[in-house]
Design an enzyme around this catalytic site. Sequence first.
Site, PDB file in Angstrom:
ATOM      1  N   ARG A  27       0.911  -1.296   0.269  1.00  0.00           N
ATOM      2  CA  ARG A  27      -0.112   0.074  -0.042  1.00  0.00           C
ATOM      3  C   ARG A  27       0.786   1.253  -0.132  1.00  0.00           C
ATOM      4  NH1 ARG A  27      -2.936  -3.201   3.546  1.00  0.00           N
ATOM      5  NH2 ARG A  27      -4.633  -4.152   2.576  1.00  0.00           N
ATOM      6  N   LYS A  48       3.330  11.892 -10.710  1.00  0.00           N
ATOM      7  CA  LYS A  48       2.445  10.685 -11.228  1.00  0.00           C
ATOM      8  C   LYS A  48       3.338   9.508 -11.675  1.00  0.00           C
ATOM      9  CE  LYS A  48      -0.493  13.907 -14.115  1.00  0.00           C
ATOM     10  NZ  LYS A  48      -0.749  14.070 -15.575  1.00  0.00           N
ATOM     11  N   GLU A  93      10.028  19.469 -23.926  1.00  0.00           N
ATOM     12  CA  GLU A  93       8.952  19.696 -22.868  1.00  0.00           C
ATOM     13  C   GLU A  93       9.701  21.031 -22.190  1.00  0.00           C
ATOM     14  OE1 GLU A  93       6.506  17.956 -22.019  1.00  0.00           O
ATOM     15  OE2 GLU A  93       6.646  16.269 -22.960  1.00  0.00           O
ATOM     16  N   LYS A  98       7.340  23.794 -13.880  1.00  0.00           N
ATOM     17  CA  LYS A  98       6.750  22.914 -13.810  1.00  0.00           C
ATOM     18  C   LYS A  98       6.397  22.612 -12.088  1.00  0.00           C
ATOM     19  CE  LYS A  98       5.109  18.097 -14.312  1.00  0.00           C
ATOM     20  NZ  LYS A  98       5.624  16.955 -15.101  1.00  0.00           N
ATOM     21  N   GLU A 126      -4.558  17.979 -10.856  1.00  0.00           N
ATOM     22  CA  GLU A 126      -5.060  18.377 -12.482  1.00  0.00           C
ATOM     23  C   GLU A 126      -6.472  19.095 -12.529  1.00  0.00           C
ATOM     24  OE1 GLU A 126      -4.653  15.327 -16.335  1.00  0.00           O
ATOM     25  OE2 GLU A 126      -3.004  16.520 -15.726  1.00  0.00           O
ATOM     26  N   ARG A 168      -3.062  22.926 -13.779  1.00  0.00           N
ATOM     27  CA  ARG A 168      -2.260  21.633 -14.222  1.00  0.00           C
ATOM     28  C   ARG A 168      -2.453  21.611 -15.653  1.00  0.00           C
ATOM     29  NH1 ARG A 168       0.204  16.937 -10.908  1.00  0.00           N
ATOM     30  NH2 ARG A 168       1.538  15.957 -12.367  1.00  0.00           N
ATOM     31  N   ASN A 171      -0.523  20.512 -20.615  1.00  0.00           N
ATOM     32  CA  ASN A 171      -1.132  19.858 -21.662  1.00  0.00           C
ATOM     33  C   ASN A 171      -1.092  20.614 -23.047  1.00  0.00           C
ATOM     34  OD1 ASN A 171      -1.694  17.007 -21.921  1.00  0.00           O
ATOM     35  ND2 ASN A 171      -3.903  17.684 -22.302  1.00  0.00           N
ATOM     36  N   HIS A 176      -0.174  18.642 -26.488  1.00  0.00           N
ATOM     37  CA  HIS A 176      -0.351  17.316 -26.398  1.00  0.00           C
ATOM     38  C   HIS A 176      -1.444  16.726 -26.560  1.00  0.00           C
ATOM     39  CE1 HIS A 176       3.173  17.873 -23.717  1.00  0.00           C
ATOM     40  NE2 HIS A 176       3.114  16.643 -23.332  1.00  0.00           N
ATOM     41  N   HIS A 218      -0.647  13.498 -28.749  1.00  0.00           N
ATOM     42  CA  HIS A 218      -1.232  12.352 -28.327  1.00  0.00           C
ATOM     43  C   HIS A 218      -1.937  11.853 -29.824  1.00  0.00           C
ATOM     44  CE1 HIS A 218      -1.341  13.287 -23.985  1.00  0.00           C
ATOM     45  NE2 HIS A 218      -0.078  12.478 -24.481  1.00  0.00           N
ATOM     46  N   HIS A 273       7.776  10.732 -28.206  1.00  0.00           N
ATOM     47  CA  HIS A 273       7.040  11.708 -27.887  1.00  0.00           C
ATOM     48  C   HIS A 273       7.293  13.083 -27.819  1.00  0.00           C
ATOM     49  CE1 HIS A 273       3.907  13.403 -24.832  1.00  0.00           C
ATOM     50  NE2 HIS A 273       4.925  13.917 -24.310  1.00  0.00           N
TER      51      HIS A 273
HETATM   52  N1  LIG Z   1       5.028  10.780 -14.674  1.00  0.00           N
HETATM   53  C1  LIG Z   1       5.102  12.144 -15.544  1.00  0.00           C
HETATM   54  O1  LIG Z   1       4.399  13.009 -15.146  1.00  0.00           O
HETATM   55  C2  LIG Z   1       5.649  11.818 -16.830  1.00  0.00           C
HETATM   56  C3  LIG Z   1       5.999  13.017 -17.663  1.00  0.00           C
HETATM   57  C4  LIG Z   1       6.531  12.989 -18.948  1.00  0.00           C
HETATM   58  C5  LIG Z   1       6.927  11.735 -19.279  1.00  0.00           C
HETATM   59  N2  LIG Z   1       6.826  10.677 -18.581  1.00  0.00           N
HETATM   60  C6  LIG Z   1       6.891   9.295 -18.983  1.00  0.00           C
HETATM   61  O2  LIG Z   1       8.290   9.077 -19.437  1.00  0.00           O
HETATM   62  C7  LIG Z   1       8.918   8.342 -20.405  1.00  0.00           C
HETATM   63  C8  LIG Z   1       9.688   9.098 -21.403  1.00  0.00           C
HETATM   64  O3  LIG Z   1      10.826   9.174 -20.690  1.00  0.00           O
HETATM   65  P1  LIG Z   1      12.392   8.960 -21.442  1.00  0.00           P
HETATM   66  O4  LIG Z   1      12.233   9.669 -22.538  1.00  0.00           O
HETATM   67  O5  LIG Z   1      13.272   9.425 -20.313  1.00  0.00           O
HETATM   68  O6  LIG Z   1      12.337   7.501 -21.687  1.00  0.00           O
HETATM   69  P2  LIG Z   1      13.181   6.309 -20.984  1.00  0.00           P
HETATM   70  O7  LIG Z   1      13.160   6.093 -19.678  1.00  0.00           O
HETATM   71  O8  LIG Z   1      12.968   5.067 -21.902  1.00  0.00           O
HETATM   72  O9  LIG Z   1      14.611   6.738 -21.579  1.00  0.00           O
HETATM   73  C9  LIG Z   1      15.092   7.155 -22.865  1.00  0.00           C
HETATM   74  C10 LIG Z   1      16.131   6.259 -23.247  1.00  0.00           C
HETATM   75  O10 LIG Z   1      17.271   7.132 -22.720  1.00  0.00           O
HETATM   76  C11 LIG Z   1      18.096   6.084 -21.918  1.00  0.00           C
HETATM   77  N3  LIG Z   1      18.682   6.646 -20.936  1.00  0.00           N
HETATM   78  C12 LIG Z   1      18.149   7.208 -20.077  1.00  0.00           C
HETATM   79  N4  LIG Z   1      19.140   8.035 -18.979  1.00  0.00           N
HETATM   80  C13 LIG Z   1      20.274   7.807 -19.957  1.00  0.00           C
HETATM   81  C14 LIG Z   1      21.487   8.284 -19.567  1.00  0.00           C
HETATM   82  N5  LIG Z   1      21.986   9.121 -18.677  1.00  0.00           N
HETATM   83  N6  LIG Z   1      22.646   7.820 -20.360  1.00  0.00           N
HETATM   84  C15 LIG Z   1      22.099   7.062 -21.250  1.00  0.00           C
HETATM   85  N7  LIG Z   1      20.883   6.702 -21.755  1.00  0.00           N
HETATM   86  C16 LIG Z   1      20.110   7.131 -20.984  1.00  0.00           C
HETATM   87  C17 LIG Z   1      17.201   4.873 -21.500  1.00  0.00           C
HETATM   88  O11 LIG Z   1      17.711   3.781 -21.223  1.00  0.00           O
HETATM   89  C18 LIG Z   1      16.401   4.976 -22.655  1.00  0.00           C
HETATM   90  O12 LIG Z   1      16.915   4.197 -23.743  1.00  0.00           O
HETATM   91  C19 LIG Z   1       7.310   7.829 -21.164  1.00  0.00           C
HETATM   92  O13 LIG Z   1       6.904   6.571 -20.587  1.00  0.00           O
HETATM   93  C20 LIG Z   1       6.246   9.016 -20.444  1.00  0.00           C
HETATM   94  O14 LIG Z   1       5.009   8.715 -20.273  1.00  0.00           O
HETATM   95  C21 LIG Z   1       6.158  10.623 -17.348  1.00  0.00           C
HETATM   96 ZN   LIG Z   2       4.906  15.397 -22.536  1.00  0.00          ZN
END
Ligand SMILES: NC(=O)c1ccc[n+]([C@@H]2O[C@H](COP(=O)([O-])OP(=O)(O)OC[C@H]3O[C@@H](n4cnc5c(N)ncnc54)[C@H](O)[C@@H]3O)[C@@H](O)[C@H]2O)c1
Ligand SMILES: [Zn+2]
Length: 397
Positions: free
Chosen positions: A152, A174, A216, A258, A268, A272, A276, A279, A283, A295
């Site tokens: 939990r 999130k 972003e 942010k 949200e 917040r 978006n 987006h 999307h 993305h």
């Molecule tokens: N929770 C939220 O508010 C929120 C906001 C934006 C995005 N997201 C989520 O985040 C994800 C996208 O994040 P991302 O682009 O970081 O994706 P990711 O975690 O897949 O990282 C992108 C790539 O970079 C590599 N990587 C990360 N750090 C590295 C480093 N220091 N050196 C070498 N390689 C590295 C990873 O292994 C991966 O191959 C999506 O799933 C999205 O939905 C969440």
């Molecule tokens: Zn985004």
Amino acid sequence: VTGRSVGEPVSPGVGGDRVIGARGAPSGPPEEVRVEVPTGTGSYPVRIAPGLLRSLPTLLREHAAGHRYALISDSNVAPLHGEPLMRAMEAAGLPAILLTFPAGEAQKSREWWGRLTDRLLEEGFGRDGVVVALGGGVTGDLAGFVAATYMRGIPVVQCPTSLVAMIDASVGGKTGVDTPVGKNLVGAFHPPRVVVADPEVTATLPRQERAQGLAEAVKHGAILDRGYLDALRREAGTLLDGDPQATWRTVIRSVELKGDVVGRDEREGGLRRILNFGHTLAHALEQATGYAIPHGSAVALGMVLEARLGERLGVTAPGTAQLLAEVVQEMELPAVPPAGIDAEAMLAATRSDKKGEGGVVRYVLLRGAGEVDPGQGWVHAVPDREVLSLLRETSGA
Ligand SMILES: NC(=O)c1ccc[n+]([C@@H]2O[C@H](COP(=O)([O-])OP(=O)(O)OC[C@H]3O[C@@H](n4cnc5c(N)ncnc54)[C@H](O)[C@@H]3O)[C@@H](O)[C@H]2O)c1
Ligand SMILES: [Zn+2]
């Protein structure tokens, strides 16, 4: 340590003076910057400093004392940054295990949530365990969701390693996983104890992944801070090259912006929504192309299109879309849709976005660069025909 509260500094359309670089490009060993993000029940700090990750054991003792720690990381980040951290944990006398999953969005799934949870159970983790999410946004969301649901809820510490994660994903609480029906459809709000943002770790990040994160950052400038947008444009090349100082300043400004927004509206309900911007069409584009477009690229294009939509509706100052198009191109991100995009399919996808409410598609529209139009609760209901005609025009159909 510079303490900054995010309670006051920015509101939509205001800001401007505290642009990246405005505090002076730090020379010599940069100081640590700390941004406090309020939550419904308290607050958590985002601590930003080059090299900070090397102090992780100390930071864990301070913010998330536990009996045992589970570092969760993907197959790219674990060898680069996870294994050195495990040695530091051992040297500091903190019991820790490293759990690795294969890198990629496909692993942000209930299957991997289950496997990682099972590993914690097998290892006998109790409620006094702490999850440390070390990686990009996929790791942060997945490990955060494991922590949110384990017995939990146990504490999570976010250690973002991608620019996307540092600038966006690790701030806001999130967490969640994807499902076959759509992304991020199962999840929980689970604010971290602390976010440890060490811009130095982005040195190993591939250039195109940097661009994804910068999309972003451009969004933060576009909705809240014209001065920041201009600074990002000036520093685009330097940022893509991974310049540590420019990266550090960008992480700070985006986290401030942010953090301020989510601090005012954690769940949200209103403000917040401005995050978006770009987006809704991003999307739709992701869906219509079967997620072939990353993305950040989709967001870059979505911002340009939504600015053009605002201009057509007389809400957004003329020239805003052109300005955004130039900025995203500087970031090596797309400003025009790929050939063969089906306008009808994209329109249909806007209606199935989970953020659509009551059958009406609502858009965050800018008043101009750096300012969101208040609309009705920060959004505008836009008739389908306007969107369709924009999409037809831009896809050349
Ligand atoms: N929770 C939220 O508010 C929120 C906001 C934006 C995005 N997201 C989520 O985040 C994800 C996208 O994040 P991302 O682009 O970081 O994706 P990711 O975690 O897949 O990282 C992108 C790539 O970079 C590599 N990587 C990360 N750090 C590295 C480093 N220091 N050196 C070498 N390689 C590295 C990873 O292994 C991966 O191959 C999506 O799933 C999205 O939905 C969440
Ligand atoms: Zn985004």
